[in-house]
Design an enzyme around this catalytic site. Structure first.
Site, mmCIF file in Angstrom:
data_model
loop_
_atom_site.group_PDB
_atom_site.id
_atom_site.type_symbol
_atom_site.label_atom_id
_atom_site.label_comp_id
_atom_site.label_asym_id
_atom_site.label_seq_id
_atom_site.Cartn_x
_atom_site.Cartn_y
_atom_site.Cartn_z
ATOM 1 N N ARG A 1 50.206 58.562 94.310
ATOM 2 C CA ARG A 1 50.546 59.234 93.542
ATOM 3 C C ARG A 1 52.127 59.741 93.495
ATOM 4 N NH1 ARG A 1 47.584 62.145 89.055
ATOM 5 N NH2 ARG A 1 49.335 63.540 88.229
ATOM 6 N N ASN B 1 56.369 72.379 78.618
ATOM 7 C CA ASN B 1 55.265 71.747 78.026
ATOM 8 C C ASN B 1 54.461 72.752 76.786
ATOM 9 O OD1 ASN B 1 52.439 70.523 78.411
ATOM 10 N ND2 ASN B 1 51.712 72.328 79.069
ATOM 11 N N THR B 2 53.733 72.135 75.969
ATOM 12 C CA THR B 2 53.270 72.868 74.993
ATOM 13 C C THR B 2 51.531 72.805 75.448
ATOM 14 O OG1 THR B 2 52.627 73.249 72.762
ATOM 15 C CG2 THR B 2 53.021 70.994 73.248
ATOM 16 N N HIS B 3 50.937 74.059 75.670
ATOM 17 C CA HIS B 3 49.709 74.281 76.054
ATOM 18 C C HIS B 3 48.792 74.888 74.774
ATOM 19 C CE1 HIS B 3 46.073 74.554 78.314
ATOM 20 N NE2 HIS B 3 46.041 76.066 78.058
ATOM 21 N N ASP C 1 56.201 74.317 86.209
ATOM 22 C CA ASP C 1 56.191 74.641 87.589
ATOM 23 C C ASP C 1 55.231 73.663 88.333
ATOM 24 O OD1 ASP C 1 54.140 75.931 87.641
ATOM 25 O OD2 ASP C 1 55.053 77.899 88.008
ATOM 26 N N ALA C 2 54.964 73.829 89.926
ATOM 27 C CA ALA C 2 54.073 73.243 90.364
ATOM 28 C C ALA C 2 52.673 73.736 90.293
ATOM 29 C CB ALA C 2 54.547 73.232 92.027
ATOM 30 N N GLY C 3 52.309 74.490 89.446
ATOM 31 C CA GLY C 3 50.899 74.885 89.385
ATOM 32 C C GLY C 3 50.404 74.227 87.819
ATOM 33 N N ASP D 1 49.843 74.797 84.482
ATOM 34 C CA ASP D 1 50.023 75.527 83.357
ATOM 35 C C ASP D 1 50.476 77.043 83.657
ATOM 36 O OD1 ASP D 1 49.411 73.485 81.423
ATOM 37 O OD2 ASP D 1 47.376 74.072 81.346
HETATM 38 C C1 GRF Z 1 48.246 69.352 71.962
HETATM 39 O O1 GRF Z 1 47.383 70.342 71.252
HETATM 40 C C2 GRF Z 1 48.582 69.883 73.276
HETATM 41 O O2 GRF Z 1 48.436 71.270 73.668
HETATM 42 C C3 GRF Z 1 47.204 69.486 74.335
HETATM 43 O O3 GRF Z 1 47.085 68.074 73.513
HETATM 44 C C4 GRF Z 1 47.483 68.135 72.401
HETATM 45 C C5 GRF Z 1 48.337 67.042 72.093
HETATM 46 O O4 GRF Z 1 48.467 66.417 70.790
HETATM 47 N N1 GRF Z 1 47.406 69.254 75.497
HETATM 48 P P1 GRF Z 1 49.445 65.352 70.058
HETATM 49 O O5 GRF Z 1 49.060 64.231 70.933
HETATM 50 O O6 GRF Z 1 50.738 65.855 70.142
HETATM 51 O O7 GRF Z 1 48.938 65.257 68.726
#
Ligand code: GRF
Length: 201
Positions: free
Chosen positions: A66, A108-110, A142-144, A146
């Site tokens: 990895r 990152n978008t969560h 970060d390392a965690g 989310d």
């Molecule tokens: C997003 O909702 C993100 O938060 C999640 O996966 C989705 C990605 O969607 N982890 P896309 O590939 O941008 O359509």
């Protein structure tokens, strides 16, 4: 100066598409200079190719360890000299090499309101828990899992008849708007991180 974005994806790329559309306006202040993925054959790579954006694929299984994958991913991304690296549905946790190179400019978008429901099943976990409000969180990585400093959050209601699919889609719509708005603000105005507190002037 237009900021250079590298976007990492694993799936359909709807967030990527929203960023590409925003970047078409010079006033937005950013250009997607490359799109990277951890797998082949995903719609997001086709979106990138159709937009004329260079792509690369870096698969964990192509490396004996990895950490070697992490180095390779770091090298791929570094080659494009990004100002900001965006995980938009990228389903891999990066390692120490990547963070050494990009921590503080890797976001990152969560699809949940962190710190609730981290991990890859945010909408499913929110539904199972029975929360009435969930949403999306834009955060530094970060390392965690989310756990990094939060840049922005948007609330999304959970409706009585929601399924995982309907809730996921409602979150995604809010998530895309948030991502586009905040990436634009970050590249145009800069940002600071003090401890867990993120400020965009
Ligand atoms: C997003 O909702 C993100 O938060 C999640 O996966 C989705 C990605 O969607 N982890 P896309 O590939 O941008 O359509």
């Amino acid at each position: 100066m237009t900021a250079r974005l590298v976007v990492l994806i694993s799936g359909t790329g709807s967030n990527l598409q929203a960023l590409l559309q925003a970047c078409a306006d010079p006033a937005y202040g950013a250009t997607v200079v490359a799109v990277g993925a951890d797998r082949d054959g995903i719609a997001g790579l086709e979106i990138a190719a159709a937009a004329g954006v260079p792509t690369f694929v870096c698969r964990v299984r192509d490396f004996p360890q990895r950490s070697e994958w992490d180095r390779a991913l770091t090298d791929h991304v570094a080659r494009y000299r990004p100002d900001l690296v965006i995980s938009a549905g990228f389903l891999k946790l990066v390692g120490e090499h990547f963070l050494a190179a990009f921590e503080g400019r890797y976001i990152n978008t969560h699809n949940a309101l962190l710190p609730a429901f981290p991990g890859i099943h945010g909408p499913r976990d929110a539904l199972a828990y029975g929360v009435k409000i969930t949403g999306a969180t834009l955060h530094f990585v970060d390392a965690g899992v989310d756990t990094g400093p939060i840049i922005a959050q948007v609330a999304v209601p959970v409706l009585d008849d929601d399924t995982e699919e309907t809730l996921t889609e409602r979150i995604k719509q809010a998530e895309r708007r948030q991502l586009v708005e905040y990436v634009g603000r970050m590249v145009r105005e800069g940002w600071t991180i003090q401890g867990r507190k993120v400020t965009i002037p």
